[in-house]
Write a protein that holds these residues in place. Structure first.
Motif, PDB file in Angstrom:
ATOM      1  N   TRP A  45     -19.565  69.089  32.509  1.00 26.20           N
ATOM      2  CA  TRP A  45     -19.507  67.716  32.998  1.00 26.20           C
ATOM      3  C   TRP A  45     -18.088  67.356  33.433  1.00 26.20           C
ATOM      4  O   TRP A  45     -17.130  68.031  33.085  1.00 26.20           O
ATOM      5  CB  TRP A  45     -19.995  66.740  31.927  1.00 26.20           C
ATOM      6  CG  TRP A  45     -19.047  66.518  30.793  1.00 26.20           C
ATOM      7  CD1 TRP A  45     -18.125  65.518  30.679  1.00 26.20           C
ATOM      8  CD2 TRP A  45     -18.905  67.318  29.612  1.00 26.20           C
ATOM      9  NE1 TRP A  45     -17.414  65.640  29.504  1.00 26.20           N
ATOM     10  CE2 TRP A  45     -17.884  66.738  28.830  1.00 26.20           C
ATOM     11  CE3 TRP A  45     -19.535  68.465  29.141  1.00 26.20           C
ATOM     12  CZ2 TRP A  45     -17.485  67.280  27.613  1.00 26.20           C
ATOM     13  CZ3 TRP A  45     -19.134  68.996  27.926  1.00 26.20           C
ATOM     14  CH2 TRP A  45     -18.128  68.402  27.178  1.00 26.20           C
ATOM     15  N   VAL A  46     -18.006  66.270  34.206  1.00 28.12           N
ATOM     16  CA  VAL A  46     -16.734  65.727  34.650  1.00 28.12           C
ATOM     17  C   VAL A  46     -16.459  64.453  33.861  1.00 28.12           C
ATOM     18  O   VAL A  46     -17.331  63.601  33.728  1.00 28.12           O
ATOM     19  CB  VAL A  46     -16.743  65.414  36.165  1.00 28.12           C
ATOM     20  CG1 VAL A  46     -15.436  64.747  36.590  1.00 28.12           C
ATOM     21  CG2 VAL A  46     -16.978  66.676  36.969  1.00 28.12           C
ATOM     22  N   GLU A  47     -15.230  64.375  33.359  1.00 27.04           N
ATOM     23  CA  GLU A  47     -14.811  63.196  32.609  1.00 27.04           C
ATOM     24  C   GLU A  47     -13.373  62.872  33.003  1.00 27.04           C
ATOM     25  O   GLU A  47     -12.500  63.741  32.916  1.00 27.04           O
ATOM     26  CB  GLU A  47     -14.905  63.495  31.112  1.00 27.04           C
ATOM     27  CG  GLU A  47     -14.588  62.334  30.216  1.00 27.04           C
ATOM     28  CD  GLU A  47     -14.787  62.691  28.745  1.00 27.04           C
ATOM     29  OE1 GLU A  47     -13.881  62.374  27.961  1.00 27.04           O
ATOM     30  OE2 GLU A  47     -15.814  63.296  28.400  1.00 27.04           O
ATOM     31  N   ASN A  48     -13.155  61.647  33.446  1.00 24.94           N
ATOM     32  CA  ASN A  48     -11.820  61.215  33.880  1.00 24.94           C
ATOM     33  C   ASN A  48     -11.215  62.176  34.905  1.00 24.94           C
ATOM     34  O   ASN A  48     -10.026  62.506  34.842  1.00 24.94           O
ATOM     35  CB  ASN A  48     -10.883  61.052  32.687  1.00 24.94           C
ATOM     36  CG  ASN A  48     -11.352  59.972  31.736  1.00 24.94           C
ATOM     37  OD1 ASN A  48     -11.874  58.947  32.155  1.00 24.94           O
ATOM     38  ND2 ASN A  48     -11.196  60.205  30.450  1.00 24.94           N
ATOM     39  N   GLY A  49     -12.055  62.667  35.820  1.00 23.73           N
ATOM     40  CA  GLY A  49     -11.584  63.519  36.904  1.00 23.73           C
ATOM     41  C   GLY A  49     -11.341  64.978  36.540  1.00 23.73           C
ATOM     42  O   GLY A  49     -10.861  65.740  37.373  1.00 23.73           O
ATOM     43  N   LYS A  50     -11.650  65.377  35.314  1.00 21.15           N
ATOM     44  CA  LYS A  50     -11.475  66.771  34.898  1.00 21.15           C
ATOM     45  C   LYS A  50     -12.810  67.344  34.433  1.00 21.15           C
ATOM     46  O   LYS A  50     -13.698  66.613  33.998  1.00 21.15           O
ATOM     47  CB  LYS A  50     -10.437  66.867  33.788  1.00 21.15           C
ATOM     48  CG  LYS A  50      -9.051  66.462  34.293  1.00 21.15           C
ATOM     49  CD  LYS A  50      -7.986  66.848  33.329  1.00 21.15           C
ATOM     50  CE  LYS A  50      -6.619  66.504  33.922  1.00 21.15           C
ATOM     51  NZ  LYS A  50      -5.561  66.883  33.028  1.00 21.15           N
ATOM     52  N   LEU A  51     -12.913  68.679  34.526  1.00 23.69           N
ATOM     53  CA  LEU A  51     -14.154  69.378  34.174  1.00 23.69           C
ATOM     54  C   LEU A  51     -14.065  69.928  32.755  1.00 23.69           C
ATOM     55  O   LEU A  51     -13.028  70.480  32.359  1.00 23.69           O
ATOM     56  CB  LEU A  51     -14.392  70.523  35.161  1.00 23.69           C
ATOM     57  CG  LEU A  51     -15.791  71.118  35.157  1.00 23.69           C
ATOM     58  CD1 LEU A  51     -16.773  70.173  35.829  1.00 23.69           C
ATOM     59  CD2 LEU A  51     -15.798  72.462  35.868  1.00 23.69           C
ATOM     60  N   TYR A  52     -15.167  69.784  32.013  1.00 30.39           N
ATOM     61  CA  TYR A  52     -15.271  70.245  30.632  1.00 30.39           C
ATOM     62  C   TYR A  52     -16.574  71.006  30.447  1.00 30.39           C
ATOM     63  O   TYR A  52     -17.526  70.799  31.193  1.00 30.39           O
ATOM     64  CB  TYR A  52     -15.263  69.044  29.672  1.00 30.39           C
ATOM     65  CG  TYR A  52     -13.972  68.278  29.703  1.00 30.39           C
ATOM     66  CD1 TYR A  52     -12.951  68.571  28.803  1.00 30.39           C
ATOM     67  CD2 TYR A  52     -13.761  67.273  30.643  1.00 30.39           C
ATOM     68  CE1 TYR A  52     -11.753  67.874  28.843  1.00 30.39           C
ATOM     69  CE2 TYR A  52     -12.565  66.579  30.682  1.00 30.39           C
ATOM     70  CZ  TYR A  52     -11.563  66.873  29.780  1.00 30.39           C
ATOM     71  OH  TYR A  52     -10.382  66.195  29.825  1.00 30.39           O
ATOM     72  N   GLY A  53     -16.614  71.850  29.420  1.00 25.52           N
ATOM     73  CA  GLY A  53     -17.828  72.594  29.112  1.00 25.52           C
ATOM     74  C   GLY A  53     -18.016  72.775  27.625  1.00 25.52           C
ATOM     75  O   GLY A  53     -17.097  73.149  26.901  1.00 25.52           O
ATOM     76  N   LYS A  54     -19.246  72.496  27.168  1.00 30.61           N
ATOM     77  CA  LYS A  54     -19.593  72.570  25.753  1.00 30.61           C
ATOM     78  C   LYS A  54     -20.740  73.555  25.573  1.00 30.61           C
ATOM     79  O   LYS A  54     -21.696  73.564  26.350  1.00 30.61           O
ATOM     80  CB  LYS A  54     -19.998  71.180  25.275  1.00 30.61           C
ATOM     81  CG  LYS A  54     -20.605  71.146  23.892  1.00 30.61           C
ATOM     82  CD  LYS A  54     -20.807  69.736  23.374  1.00 30.61           C
ATOM     83  CE  LYS A  54     -21.763  68.932  24.206  1.00 30.61           C
ATOM     84  NZ  LYS A  54     -22.065  67.616  23.616  1.00 30.61           N
ATOM     85  N   MET A  55     -20.653  74.374  24.532  1.00 33.06           N
ATOM     86  CA  MET A  55     -21.737  75.305  24.217  1.00 33.06           C
ATOM     87  C   MET A  55     -22.847  74.544  23.492  1.00 33.06           C
ATOM     88  O   MET A  55     -22.593  73.867  22.498  1.00 33.06           O
ATOM     89  CB  MET A  55     -21.230  76.452  23.349  1.00 33.06           C
ATOM     90  CG  MET A  55     -22.250  77.557  23.211  1.00 33.06           C
ATOM     91  SD  MET A  55     -21.676  78.931  22.182  1.00 33.06           S
ATOM     92  CE  MET A  55     -20.351  79.590  23.177  1.00 33.06           C
ATOM     93  N   LEU A  56     -24.083  74.664  23.996  1.00 29.53           N
ATOM     94  CA  LEU A  56     -25.230  73.985  23.408  1.00 29.53           C
ATOM     95  C   LEU A  56     -26.050  74.884  22.495  1.00 29.53           C
ATOM     96  O   LEU A  56     -26.739  74.396  21.602  1.00 29.53           O
ATOM     97  CB  LEU A  56     -26.146  73.442  24.511  1.00 29.53           C
ATOM     98  CG  LEU A  56     -25.545  72.419  25.455  1.00 29.53           C
ATOM     99  CD1 LEU A  56     -26.554  72.029  26.519  1.00 29.53           C
ATOM    100  CD2 LEU A  56     -25.067  71.200  24.688  1.00 29.53           C
ATOM    101  N   SER A  57     -26.014  76.191  22.743  1.00 36.60           N
ATOM    102  CA  SER A  57     -26.771  77.144  21.925  1.00 36.60           C
ATOM    103  C   SER A  57     -26.183  78.529  22.143  1.00 36.60           C
ATOM    104  O   SER A  57     -25.491  78.771  23.121  1.00 36.60           O
ATOM    105  CB  SER A  57     -28.260  77.122  22.298  1.00 36.60           C
ATOM    106  OG  SER A  57     -28.449  77.518  23.646  1.00 36.60           O
TER     107      SER A  57
END
Length: 166
Positions: A45-57
């Motif tokens: 996802w994008v938050e405050n103009g930067k890209l992030y990634g979270k492991m869901l499984s």
């Protein structure tokens, strides 16, 4: 009346296109390049103009597993400088601070390999399905150390699919 309706619909669609998310955003499944099997489900996802990634499984491990490495390692801007060895693999934001270069292309951020706790520079490029090289929408995730790096190609998924890797 018809002309007014067509004009309103056109303006609505044009406005919606302006607020559409980047094609890198969404749910993805990382694939092991040697076995071609899923390794994890991700949310990008994008938050405050930067890209992030979270492991869901994650595949082949209990979902509450701590990272396999990194005990004693701390990284600036990673979860308030937490000790990597104390982080649960699923639910952590392993990709952070990528800057947008252009639509679907991000760089100059970081990714941590939960397996060993090492941090790498990260680039992400979205590849639209073309029926040839890319059978489905694909995210090229590249981790780099200096001039050397390795790419993985992640496949698009639904939230349920990305959350169901075991």
């Amino acid at each position: 009346m018809k002309k007014l309706l067509v004009l309103f619909a056109s303006l609505f669609l044009a406005g919606a296109a302006c607020f559409a998310g980047d094609p890198a955003e969404g749910y993805w499944i990382s694939i092991d390049e040697k076995t071609n099997k899923p390794t994890a489900g991700w949310q990008i996802w994008v938050e405050n103009g930067k890209l992030y990634g979270k492991m869901l499984s994650i595949a082949d491990y209990p979902q509450d597993t701590l990272t396999n490495g990194g005990k004693g390692r701390h990284y600036e801007n990673f979860m308030n400088n937490v000790d990597i060895g104390t982080v649960k693999t699923v639910g952590a934001t392993w990709i952070w601070d990528l800057k947008k270069l252009e639509e679907g292309k991000w760089a100059d951020g970081f990714i941590i390999d939960p397996g060993d706790g090492k941090r790498y520079k990260c680039r992400i490029v979205f590849h639209k399905a073309d029926g040839k090289k890319y059978k489905q929408d694909t995210l090229e995730m590249r981790g780099e150390v200096g001039p050397f790096g390795r790419s993985q190609f992640w496949k698009s998924a639904t939230k349920d699919e990305a959350s169901a890797i075991r």
